[in-house]
Motif scaffolding. Structure first.
Motif, PDB file in Angstrom:
ATOM      1  N   GLY A  43      -8.537   0.106  -5.763  1.00  0.00           N
ATOM      2  CA  GLY A  43      -7.822   1.199  -5.014  1.00  0.00           C
ATOM      3  C   GLY A  43      -8.739   1.243  -3.437  1.00  0.00           C
ATOM      4  N   LEU A  44      -9.821   1.223  -3.736  1.00  0.00           N
ATOM      5  CA  LEU A  44     -10.805   1.308  -2.563  1.00  0.00           C
ATOM      6  C   LEU A  44     -10.972   0.024  -1.626  1.00  0.00           C
ATOM      7  CD1 LEU A  44     -13.607   3.733  -3.993  1.00  0.00           C
ATOM      8  CD2 LEU A  44     -11.868   4.419  -2.196  1.00  0.00           C
ATOM      9  N   SER A  65      -9.777  -8.157  -4.159  1.00  0.00           N
ATOM     10  CA  SER A  65      -8.632  -6.861  -4.415  1.00  0.00           C
ATOM     11  C   SER A  65      -7.775  -7.735  -5.621  1.00  0.00           C
ATOM     12  CB  SER A  65      -7.810  -6.652  -3.116  1.00  0.00           C
ATOM     13  OG  SER A  65      -9.027  -6.126  -2.258  1.00  0.00           O
ATOM     14  N   HIS A  78      -5.422   9.623  -5.290  1.00  0.00           N
ATOM     15  CA  HIS A  78      -5.189   8.299  -4.852  1.00  0.00           C
ATOM     16  C   HIS A  78      -6.761   7.772  -4.723  1.00  0.00           C
ATOM     17  CE1 HIS A  78      -1.167   9.166  -3.605  1.00  0.00           C
ATOM     18  NE2 HIS A  78      -1.537  10.200  -3.119  1.00  0.00           N
ATOM     19  N   PHE A  79      -6.809   6.500  -4.707  1.00  0.00           N
ATOM     20  CA  PHE A  79      -7.932   5.576  -4.334  1.00  0.00           C
ATOM     21  C   PHE A  79      -9.119   6.059  -5.242  1.00  0.00           C
ATOM     22  CE2 PHE A  79      -5.686   5.989  -0.347  1.00  0.00           C
ATOM     23  CZ  PHE A  79      -4.998   4.869  -0.532  1.00  0.00           C
ATOM     24  N   THR A  80      -8.966   6.149  -6.810  1.00  0.00           N
ATOM     25  CA  THR A  80      -9.964   6.562  -7.395  1.00  0.00           C
ATOM     26  C   THR A  80     -10.873   5.235  -8.149  1.00  0.00           C
ATOM     27  OG1 THR A  80      -8.294   6.869  -9.284  1.00  0.00           O
ATOM     28  CG2 THR A  80      -8.776   8.628  -8.122  1.00  0.00           C
ATOM     29  N   LEU A  87      -7.603  -0.691  -0.113  1.00  0.00           N
ATOM     30  CA  LEU A  87      -7.574  -0.118   1.293  1.00  0.00           C
ATOM     31  C   LEU A  87      -8.256  -0.562   2.307  1.00  0.00           C
ATOM     32  CD1 LEU A  87      -6.336   2.264   2.889  1.00  0.00           C
ATOM     33  CD2 LEU A  87      -8.144   3.806   1.899  1.00  0.00           C
ATOM     34  N   LEU A 131       0.698  -1.215   0.187  1.00  0.00           N
ATOM     35  CA  LEU A 131      -0.068  -0.082   0.000  1.00  0.00           C
ATOM     36  C   LEU A 131       0.843   1.179   0.020  1.00  0.00           C
ATOM     37  CD1 LEU A 131      -3.068   1.238   0.123  1.00  0.00           C
ATOM     38  CD2 LEU A 131      -2.494   1.197   2.755  1.00  0.00           C
TER      39      LEU A 131
END
Length: 225
Positions: free
Chosen positions: A124-125, A176, A118-120, A128, A104
């Motif tokens: 990514g989401l 993921s 970040h985290f788009t 995390l 990460l």
């Protein structure tokens, strides 16, 4: 009566062989898939290269092997005591968390250096969320090793909740990985049937692990009944 006994023994042998074959297949898949991603990402060639390598090592190898430690048919330390298996399981989970956090950090630093948001994406989401959940899951397992920390909770109940939450965590990790295989980086290099073979690895492993955990829980329910 004798015929029924022979049939029962035959069914038991077939069942045992199937379970052992499934466990061996899961070991094989998690190792081969991790090596394949390592060859694809070539860790060390760039900052980004550490992200797929470490995340695959965390959720495909370490987490899978941590669960298989308790497999009655495919544990690499089958003859050891449950206490030893629990310690090895926790060590593997700690390695999983370490790799996940480093993976990460690698993608976060890479995006920061390249001024990218970040985290788009869903990958990514969910990634995390999975890293946070697996870290909490490992911390929550400490009372299973040191039961005195969980006053008012029976060990059986703690194990039941840990198994259920652990399965959810494993499925999050598998999802993921699957979403990671849909990324531009992976699809640019792996196409056609090779992509489907790659996607089968975390999917099949997830099914195998889910079957192991649910079968163990159902077996305990039958013994109590």
């Amino acid at each position: 009566m004798a015929v029924n006994n022979i049939e029962s023994e035959s069914e038991a042998r077939i069942y045992g062989f199937t379970r052992r074959a499934s466990a061996v297949l899961t070991h094989f898949i998690c190792i081969v898939f991790s090596l394949f991603i390592a060859l694809m990402s070539r860790p060390g060639t760039s900052l980004f290269s550490w992200h797929p390598f470490l995340m695959t090592l965390a959720f495909s190898f370490f987490m899978t092997e941590a669960v298989l430690i308790f497999s009655p048919h495919g544990s690499p330390i089958k003859g050891f005591s449950h206490k030893t298996k629990s310690r090895v399981h926790w060590i593997l989970q700690c390695l999983c968390v370490s790799c996940a956090v480093l993976g990460l950090a690698a993608i976060f630093s890479n995006k920061h250096l390249n001024s990218k948001p970040h985290f788009t994406s869903w990958h990514g989401l969910l990634g995390l969320l999975t890293v946070c959940v697996v870290a909490l899951q490992s911390l929550a397992a400490v009372p299973l090793i040191y039961h005195s920390l969980a006053k008012g909770w029976s060990l059986a109940k703690l194990k039941r909740y840990h198994a259920a939450s652990g399965l959810i965590t494993y499925l999050l990790g598998s999802m993921s990985l699957l979403l990671g295989l849909c990324s531009a980086w992976f699809t640019a290099s792996v196409k056609d049937y090779n992509w489907y073979l790659s996607a089968l690895c975390p999917a099949v492993s997830a099914l195998m692990i889910m079957n192991q955990v649910t079968s163990a829980y159902m077996a305990k329910k039958r013994l109590k009944a």
